[in-house]
Motif scaffolding. Structure first.
Motif, PDB file in Angstrom:
ATOM      1  N   GLU A 192       1.907   9.563 -11.244  1.00  0.00           N
ATOM      2  CA  GLU A 192      -0.216  10.064 -11.539  1.00  0.00           C
ATOM      3  C   GLU A 192      -0.327  12.146 -11.219  1.00  0.00           C
ATOM      4  OE1 GLU A 192      -1.776   8.695 -13.325  1.00  0.00           O
ATOM      5  OE2 GLU A 192       0.263   7.121 -14.116  1.00  0.00           O
ATOM      6  N   LYS A 193       0.195  12.353 -10.321  1.00  0.00           N
ATOM      7  CA  LYS A 193      -0.077  13.536  -8.872  1.00  0.00           C
ATOM      8  C   LYS A 193      -1.307  13.317  -8.476  1.00  0.00           C
ATOM      9  CE  LYS A 193       3.905  15.102 -11.309  1.00  0.00           C
ATOM     10  NZ  LYS A 193       5.174  14.396 -10.309  1.00  0.00           N
ATOM     11  N   MET A 194      -1.821  12.512  -8.062  1.00  0.00           N
ATOM     12  CA  MET A 194      -2.344  12.007  -6.953  1.00  0.00           C
ATOM     13  C   MET A 194      -2.073  12.955  -5.595  1.00  0.00           C
ATOM     14  SD  MET A 194      -3.988   8.744  -8.236  1.00  0.00           S
ATOM     15  CE  MET A 194      -4.576   8.222  -9.402  1.00  0.00           C
ATOM     16  N   SER A 195      -3.308  13.047  -5.375  1.00  0.00           N
ATOM     17  CA  SER A 195      -2.947  13.359  -3.276  1.00  0.00           C
ATOM     18  C   SER A 195      -2.506  12.126  -2.472  1.00  0.00           C
ATOM     19  CB  SER A 195      -4.110  14.228  -2.880  1.00  0.00           C
ATOM     20  OG  SER A 195      -4.520  13.686  -2.742  1.00  0.00           O
ATOM     21  N   TYR A 196      -2.252  12.444  -1.529  1.00  0.00           N
ATOM     22  CA  TYR A 196      -1.870  11.118  -0.891  1.00  0.00           C
ATOM     23  C   TYR A 196      -2.871  10.561  -0.266  1.00  0.00           C
ATOM     24  CZ  TYR A 196       3.404  12.304  -0.043  1.00  0.00           C
ATOM     25  OH  TYR A 196       4.778  12.196  -0.640  1.00  0.00           O
ATOM     26  N   LEU A 197      -3.515  10.877  -0.083  1.00  0.00           N
ATOM     27  CA  LEU A 197      -5.316  10.146   0.185  1.00  0.00           C
ATOM     28  C   LEU A 197      -5.843   9.716  -1.246  1.00  0.00           C
ATOM     29  CD1 LEU A 197      -7.425   9.498   2.434  1.00  0.00           C
ATOM     30  CD2 LEU A 197      -8.702  12.065   1.668  1.00  0.00           C
ATOM     31  N   ASP A 198      -6.084  10.733  -2.139  1.00  0.00           N
ATOM     32  CA  ASP A 198      -6.187   9.376  -3.088  1.00  0.00           C
ATOM     33  C   ASP A 198      -5.563   8.865  -3.866  1.00  0.00           C
ATOM     34  OD1 ASP A 198      -8.184  11.774  -3.881  1.00  0.00           O
ATOM     35  OD2 ASP A 198      -7.371  13.029  -5.455  1.00  0.00           O
ATOM     36  N   PHE A 250       0.328  -1.543   0.153  1.00  0.00           N
ATOM     37  CA  PHE A 250      -0.057  -0.356  -0.179  1.00  0.00           C
ATOM     38  C   PHE A 250       1.013   1.275  -0.220  1.00  0.00           C
ATOM     39  CE2 PHE A 250      -3.437  -2.901   1.715  1.00  0.00           C
ATOM     40  CZ  PHE A 250      -4.438  -2.361   0.842  1.00  0.00           C
ATOM     41  N   MET A 251       2.035   1.214   0.796  1.00  0.00           N
ATOM     42  CA  MET A 251       2.474   2.422  -0.004  1.00  0.00           C
ATOM     43  C   MET A 251       3.451   2.273  -0.852  1.00  0.00           C
ATOM     44  SD  MET A 251       4.394   2.773   4.687  1.00  0.00           S
ATOM     45  CE  MET A 251       6.021   2.256   3.861  1.00  0.00           C
ATOM     46  N   TYR A 277      -6.113   6.172  -1.258  1.00  0.00           N
ATOM     47  CA  TYR A 277      -7.909   5.087  -1.811  1.00  0.00           C
ATOM     48  C   TYR A 277      -7.616   4.970  -3.354  1.00  0.00           C
ATOM     49  CZ  TYR A 277     -12.568   5.929  -3.879  1.00  0.00           C
ATOM     50  OH  TYR A 277     -13.573   5.528  -4.501  1.00  0.00           O
ATOM     51  N   PHE A 278      -6.948   4.820  -3.945  1.00  0.00           N
ATOM     52  CA  PHE A 278      -6.772   4.464  -5.381  1.00  0.00           C
ATOM     53  C   PHE A 278      -6.320   3.407  -5.159  1.00  0.00           C
ATOM     54  CE2 PHE A 278      -4.773   2.808  -9.449  1.00  0.00           C
ATOM     55  CZ  PHE A 278      -5.549   3.467 -10.743  1.00  0.00           C
ATOM     56  N   SER A 279      -5.123   3.169  -4.482  1.00  0.00           N
ATOM     57  CA  SER A 279      -4.428   1.434  -4.237  1.00  0.00           C
ATOM     58  C   SER A 279      -4.953   0.817  -2.920  1.00  0.00           C
ATOM     59  CB  SER A 279      -2.989   2.498  -3.283  1.00  0.00           C
ATOM     60  OG  SER A 279      -1.962   2.438  -4.069  1.00  0.00           O
ATOM     61  N   VAL A 280      -5.957   0.893  -2.575  1.00  0.00           N
ATOM     62  CA  VAL A 280      -6.931   0.138  -1.882  1.00  0.00           C
ATOM     63  C   VAL A 280      -7.550  -0.304  -2.063  1.00  0.00           C
ATOM     64  CG1 VAL A 280      -8.380  -0.653   0.347  1.00  0.00           C
ATOM     65  CG2 VAL A 280      -5.926   1.468   0.501  1.00  0.00           C
ATOM     66  N   MET A 281      -8.608   0.517  -3.703  1.00  0.00           N
ATOM     67  CA  MET A 281     -10.086  -0.113  -4.275  1.00  0.00           C
ATOM     68  C   MET A 281      -9.247  -0.681  -5.573  1.00  0.00           C
ATOM     69  SD  MET A 281     -12.671   1.532  -3.035  1.00  0.00           S
ATOM     70  CE  MET A 281     -12.043   1.532  -1.276  1.00  0.00           C
TER      71      MET A 281
END
Length: 114
Positions: free
Chosen positions: A46-52, A35-36, A55-59
């Motif tokens: 991908e320039k996502m925020s850390y939360l996004d 996950f990390m 979230y994307f990793s978990v989903m």
């Protein structure tokens, strides 16, 4: 409120069963690492925020894939292919071990009462 405490107590016993197993410790560390890695990769590439990114990793590894976020770059798409192939196996093994711990807990509970 009583049911909450019973559930909490049961979960505590199941976690104790789980973490007596060396395999479970290794799988938990592997899941945290995957996950990390995914979070940092998606954040940086991908320039996502850390939360996004988390979230994307978990989903993605939970095979939910809502489609609200997805890799935009070719590198992100290639990484995602290998990320899923490796990560789903780790998450599946984690779930199987939790199932074994639940089974063991219920077996011990029945034998203790009988």
């Amino acid at each position: 409120m009583i049911s909450f405490w019973v559930l909490f107590r049961n979960m505590w016993h199941i976690l104790r069963i789980l973490f007596k197993q060396e395999e479970q410790k290794a799988l938990t560390v592997a899941a945290a690492l995957i996950f990390m890695v995914g979070t940092f990769f998606y954040h940086n590439v991908e320039k996502m925020s850390y939360l996004d990114a988390l979230y994307f990793s978990v989903m993605t590894l939970a095979t939910v894939g809502y489609g609200d976020l997805y890799p935009q770059t070719n590198l992100g798409k290639l990484f995602s292919i290998f990320y899923v192939l490796i990560g789903v196996g780790i998450i599946t093994a984690l779930i199987v071990n939790i199932n074994h711990a639940l089974t063991q807990y219920h077996r011990e509970k029945r034998s203790g009462q009988g």
